[in-house]
Design a protein around this motif. Structure first.
Motif: not given
Length: 302
Positions: A9-14
């Motif tokens: 998931g990429t929503y909370r990636l830096r």
């Protein structure tokens, strides 16, 4: 019974970690998956993913609905949105869905999208079902044109508030396609030991997860660690009840992956260590339904 697969998931990636995280997700080609959206990371997520996706043929799910910063002006200039629609920040009209699908393909560097989720239709200013009808019609046309494999609905609280039901989604998709052989094949919703309504229902063969699974749809579990807060909320005793040899985050992930009907767990892991922990947890045998019921009972009594 097998545990669900792991997806990135990429929503909370830096932002600085996106490329390497996507490359790590590609290391297991049998289960590799990346989930993103045009409004993630300030509208940069898809562009940041593109170099890794050019290197690895990782399947990707993206979304339509929300406007990233700057996208509204471009959509209005292209005639895909009215000024009034652009001001809302969210739109599911057929012209905009077609436009955003094309933008997503360009940003991701893909001629064909694997899955496109209609993003939080419960946020629509209009009746969600009417909004979905326009979006589904456009997505059926995209599928018929060979531009996407399937589509789905990603919701935060649409099922909990009963603004959405799986039966209604199926009905609207059938109406949009003109046949029951439509391309609606997936739902995405939060599933964790905190957001446990759908989880608990699924253990009894009821609710949106079970209903989607009964139709053969994929079920993507988002926010399995409740935005990173769950490892601080859960206890060692609770983790031991799930699987004693796992860390608290791993035990929480395995519980979600063991929920009947869930096919993929989306984990935003910016570091190699967190991704490795997630992969190791989901290689474990799934937790039994009686144990999952016991875990949810313990949480409900706190």
């Amino acid at each position: 019974m097998t545990a669900a697969s792991l997806g990135l998931g990429t929503y909370r990636l830096r932002s600085s970690a996106v490329h390497e995280a996507a490359c790590r997700a590609a290391e297991d080609p049998e289960t590799a998956w990346v989930d993103t959206a045009p409004n993630y990371l300030g509208g940069r997520a898809q562009h940041l993913l593109a170099p890794a996706l050019a290197r690895y043929p990782v399947p990707v799910s993206t979304k339509v609905g929300f406007l990233a910063e700057g996208a509204a002006r471009l959509a209005v200039a292209d005639g895909a949105l009215s000024t009034a629609e652009a001001s809302s920040g969210h739109c599911l009209t057929a012209p905009f869905v077609h436009w955003q699908c094309a933008q997503n393909r360009t940003a991701l560097g893909r001629d064909r999208l694997n899955v496109v989720f209609v993003h939080n239709p419960e946020r629509s200013a209009d009746d969600p079902h009417e909004a979905l009808r326009g979006a589904f019609t456009a997505l059926e046309e995209e599928a018929e044109a060979g531009a996407l494999d399937a589509y789905g609905v990603a919701t935060w609280d649409g099922f909990d508030t009963e603004k959405l039901t799986v039966a209604d989604l199926d009905r609207v998709a059938t109406e949009a396609a003109g046949t029951a052989q439509h391309h609606l094949r997936a739902v995405q919703l939060p599933v964790s030991l905190v957001t446990a309504s759908a989880f608990a229902q699924a253990l009894g063969g009821e609710g949106p997860i079970a209903q989607a699974a009964q139709r053969g749809w994929q079920v993507y579990a988002s926010a399995p660690l409740f935005g990173g807060e769950l490892p601080e909320l859960a206890t060692r005793e609770l983790a031991d009840l799930i699987r004693p040899d796992l860390s608290i985050p791993q035990a929480c992930l395995l519980a979600v992956a063991s929920c009947p009907g869930v096919t993929r767990v989306l984990l935003s892991a910016s570091t190699p260590a967190h991704w490795a922990e997630g992969r190791a947890a989901l290689r474990e045998p799934p937790v039994t339904v009686p144990t999952l019921r016991k875990v949810l009972d313990v949480l409900a009594s706190d």
